[in-house]
Design a protein around this motif. Structure first.
Motif, short mmCIF file in Angstrom:
data_model
loop_
_atom_site.label_atom_id
_atom_site.label_comp_id
_atom_site.label_asym_id
_atom_site.label_seq_id
_atom_site.Cartn_x
_atom_site.Cartn_y
_atom_site.Cartn_z
N GLU B 27 0.81 -1.25 -0.05
CA GLU B 27 -0.11 -0.06 -0.03
C GLU B 27 0.91 1.25 0.16
O GLU B 27 1.93 1.42 0.69
CB GLU B 27 -0.81 0.06 1.35
N GLY B 28 0.48 2.25 -0.93
CA GLY B 28 1.14 3.36 -0.84
C GLY B 28 2.45 3.50 -1.61
O GLY B 28 2.94 4.59 -2.09
N ARG B 29 2.72 2.24 -2.09
CA ARG B 29 4.00 2.30 -2.96
C ARG B 29 3.55 2.80 -4.69
O ARG B 29 2.55 2.23 -4.97
CB ARG B 29 4.58 0.83 -3.08
N GLY B 54 -3.81 -0.41 -3.36
CA GLY B 54 -3.44 0.60 -2.63
C GLY B 54 -2.31 1.48 -3.02
O GLY B 54 -1.54 2.19 -2.55
N ALA B 55 -1.91 1.21 -4.43
CA ALA B 55 -0.73 1.68 -4.94
C ALA B 55 -0.86 3.23 -5.02
O ALA B 55 -2.11 3.82 -4.91
CB ALA B 55 -0.57 1.64 -6.63
N GLY B 56 0.35 4.13 -4.81
CA GLY B 56 0.33 5.54 -4.84
C GLY B 56 0.05 6.00 -6.30
O GLY B 56 -0.88 6.42 -6.39
#
Lengths: 384, 384
Positions: B27-29, B54-56
C-alpha cells in the motif's frame, strides 16, 4: 480507432510544420514528445520528420485515458496527493541538456466528468508541483518548444454532436488542419506569412502603447489595464538557446501583460471551457481591482473554484490565460485579428497515465518570463 | 488490434498475479511500468489491480515499434550512439525512492530484422549505458520487480505460422496463461505451490553442491563447472526492501553461478533465439576455459558477434543467460525440472520509442548480486 477519417497527407504536413517551423529542430538535437495514445498516428509522422531533420534521439511519453480513469475509480485517497516528481526531474535534466519539447494536445475534454472534484483538483495540484522544475524551463523558453493538436474523438463529438464519430473526427481534423494552415501547398511559407501578419499586429499595438483595453460582448464588459512597459507578442518566439520556435500551432493570438491591479468588469464564456478533463460551461466571472470577486457557471463551477483555491494568485486576472480570443473578446483597439479557431487545450501530462491531464503549456507573457512564480499558471483554459 | 482472441478473464488473473505475487505491491507504493503499446489491455488491468492494492501512483512508459523503426529508417548515423540517459536517471531516482518496477514483455522478435547490424548494436550499447544506473537497482534487487508476458502478434505468427494472426495470438495467449499458471481457479495458490516446488529443487541442488553439470542434446555437449560456494535459486526472491517478489512470470528455472573459467564444449540452440528485435537461428557456440571460441548461426550471426564485442566479458559463459532451459539442455543431475515454456524475452526498453528493445531484466545469480559488473548482462537470450 479514429485514424481513418483523418487526411494522411495533411497530417504529414502538420508533422513537418511542427518540426521545421514549430520547433525548428536542429541537427543532433534530442526531442521529448508527450501525446495521448490515440494521437499515435501523428506521433509517428513527427518522429519521422524529426529524424529526417537530423534529430539525435526522439522519445515519446504516451498518456492513456483508461489508465488515468483507473486511478479515479480504484486508487485510495492518498494517491491523489502524489506526483511523479522524480520522473519529471529527469525530464527537466533533459531540457537542461537542450532537448526540445513537443506536446500533442488531443485529450478528451470530458475525461474526468463526474469524478470527485476534490480528487481532481488535488491530483492536478500534485502534478503541477511535480512538473514545476521542467515546466519552468519550457515557459522560460530555455528551450524551443511546440504544441500541436490532434483530433480527439470525444471532443469531435462534442463539437459536432449531430455527426457520427467518424465524420465528427474528420471534421475536427479538417478544422485543425485549416487553423494550422497545413491545408495549403506550402504550409511552411503559409506559416511565415502568418507570423509576419501577427508581427504586424503586435508591432502596431506596441507602437500604440495602450493604457487599457476594453472588451465587450454577450455577458462581457471588461476593462483590462496594461502593465507599465508592457510589450505585445505573438507567433514566433526566440528561445534562450537561440532558436526561433512557434510554441503554438495553431495560433491566432497576440498577447501582452495585464496590469496586476487594473482589471474591472465582467467576462463571460459563451462556449465551453476545458480544464484538465473537466468542462466548464456558461462561465461568467467578475473582476475588481484585478481580482476575481464572483464566479458563475452552469457546469464545472466546483472544479473551477478549487482551481482558484490553488494559491492566492489564482484569483488574479494576471495569472489567467484565455485562448483563443474569440471575436467578441477581441479588444476594440485591434480591429483586424483573425477569427476564432479550434484551438485545443494545453498539452497532456507527460505522465498522464498516472494522473489527469496537466497544464504544462501556457502562454508566457513578457511578465511571466521575468517572474518565475507566474510560470506555473494555476489555470489554463481554452474555448472549445 | 489483437485483443479480441485473448481471454479477458485470464488476462485479468495475470494482472492480479503480477501485482499480488509478482510484485507483492504494498500500500502506498508507486509503480513504474514499461510496455509495448500493443500490450495496453494488460497495462490497464495491471493499473487497476495496482490501485486496488493501494498503489500511490502508477506510471506507464509505452514503447512504440513504429517509432523505433522510424529511427532506423530516417535517423542520421550519429543518432545510434545516443541513449536517454537523463530520463533513465529520473527512473533510477524513482527506484531509489522505493518505486516498484514492472515490465510487460511482448515485443516483435523480428522488429529489427534487416536493419543495419552496426546501428542495431550501437543503439543497444548506448541504451544499455544510459539505462545502467536504473538497471543496477533492479538487478541488485534494491526494489521488488516483475516481468510478465503479453502475446505479440508477430511472435504469435512465428510460433504458429499456419494459423491466422487472430488464432495465433489466441494460442500464444493461452500458452502464456498456462505457463504463468493463471488458467486455474486460484492462480495465487498455484504460484505458491510452484514456488514451493522450485524451492524443493534448488534446495536439493544446494544440498548436492555439484562440482560441475553436464549438458547433452542435439549439437550440445557441454560441461559447466560450478563456482566455488555457488548457491541455487529460483522462483521467489526477497528484495533488499524486504519484499519477496517473483521477478519472472512465467518461470520454470532454477539457476546458479557457473565457474568463470570452467566451461568446456559445445552448446546449440535448436529453436530461434530473440535478441532485441533480431532473431538468431541455428546458433552453435563452442567454449574453452569458460570463453567463447567459435560461433555459428544460420541467421543473425552478425548481430550476435557484435553483441559479443560489447566488452571483453561478453565472450565469457559466466555473463550469458539462457532461459528457459529446454528439456535437452537440462543438466543430467537434475532429472525432475519442469518442461520448457513459452517464456518471452527480456523486458522492453522503457524508452523503446527512441531505441530498440533493451535487455533490462536479466536473471541475477548470487554471483552477479555481489558483482555489479555482471549486473548488466551484454546479452539476454530466450528460446522462442
Amino acid at each position: 480507432m479514429t485514424s481513418a477519417p483523418i487526411d494522411p497527407v495533411k497530417l504529414d504536413k502538420l508533422a513537418r510544420v511542427a518540426i521545421k517551423v514549430g520547433l525548428q529542430l536542429a541537427e543532433g538535437r534530442d526531442l521529448l514528445m508527450t501525446a495521448p495514445m490515440s494521437a499515435a498516428p501523428l506521433v509517428r509522422r513527427i518522429t519521422e520528420h524529426a529524424y529526417k531533420a537530423g534529430a539525435g534521439l526522439v522519445t515519446t511519453i504516451y498518456s492513456d485515458e483508461e489508465a488515468t480513469l483507473a486511478r479515479y475509480k480504484y486508487a485510495n485517497d492518498k494517491s491523489f496527493d502524489k506526483g511523479a516528481a522524480r520522473l519529471y526531474s529527469g525530464m527537466a535534466e533533459a531540457f537542461k541538456a537542450n532537448t526540445a519539447r513537443l506536446a500533442i494536445s488531443g485529450d478528451n475534454p470530458m475525461m474526468l466528468a463526474g469524478r470527485d472534484p476534490d480528487k481532481v483538483s488535488r491530483a492536478n495540484r500534485a502534478n503541477s508541483a511535480a512538473y514545476k522544475p521542467a515546466l519552468q524551463l519550457i515557459t522560460g523558453f530555455d528551450i524551443n518548444w511546440n504544441i500541436v493538436s490532434y483530433p480527439n474523438a470525444a471532443r469531435a463529438k462534442l463539437m459536432f454532436p449531430n455527426d457520427s464519430e467518424e465524420i465528427a473526427v474528420g471534421k475536427l481534423a479538417d478544422a485543425i488542419f485549416k487553423a494550422s494552415r497545413v491545408d495549403v501547398d506550402d504550409p511552411i511559407a503559409a506559416r511565415k506569412e502568418h507570423n509576419a501578419n501577427l508581427k504586424k499586429r503586435w508591432s502596431w499595438l506596441n507602437g500604440k502603447n495602450f493604457a487599457s483595453l476594453k472588451y465587450s460582448g454577450p455577458g462581457t464588459d471588461l476593462t483590462i489595464g496594461s502593465a507599465d512597459g508592457h510589450r505585445w507578442k505573438g507567433g514566433a518566439s526566440e528561445a534562450k538557446n537561440g532558436i526561433t520556435c512557434n510554441p503554438n500551432i495553431p495560433t491566432e493570438e497576440v498577447f501582452t501583460t495585464p496590469h496586476r491591479l487594473r482589471v474591472e468588469g465582467t467576462v463571460s464564456s459563451t462556449k465551453p471551457l476545458s480544464h484538465n478533463g473537466t468542462l466548464i460551461e456558461d462561465m461568467q466571472a467578475r473582476f475588481e481591482g484585478g481580482r476575481l470577486v464572483q464566479l458563475k457557471a452552469s457546469k464545472g463551477r466546483d472544479i473551477f473554484n478549487r482551481v482558484l483555491d490553488t494559491d492566492e494568485g489564482a484569483r488574479h486576472w494576471a495569472k489567467w490565460r484565455w485562448y483563443p480570443i474569440p471575436p467578441r473578446f477581441r479588444p476594440r483597439v485591434c480591429s483586424s485579428t483573425t477569427p476564432s479557431t479550434t484551438k485545443m487545450p494545453p498539452a497532456t501530462s507527460p505522465w498522464a497515465s498516472a494522473m489527469p491531464i496537466a497544464s504544462w503549456a501556457g502562454r508566457t507573457s513578457p511578465r511571466t518570463r521575468s517572474s518565475p512564480r507566474a510560470a506555473t499558471p494555476p489555470i489554463s483554459i481554452s474555448t472549445g
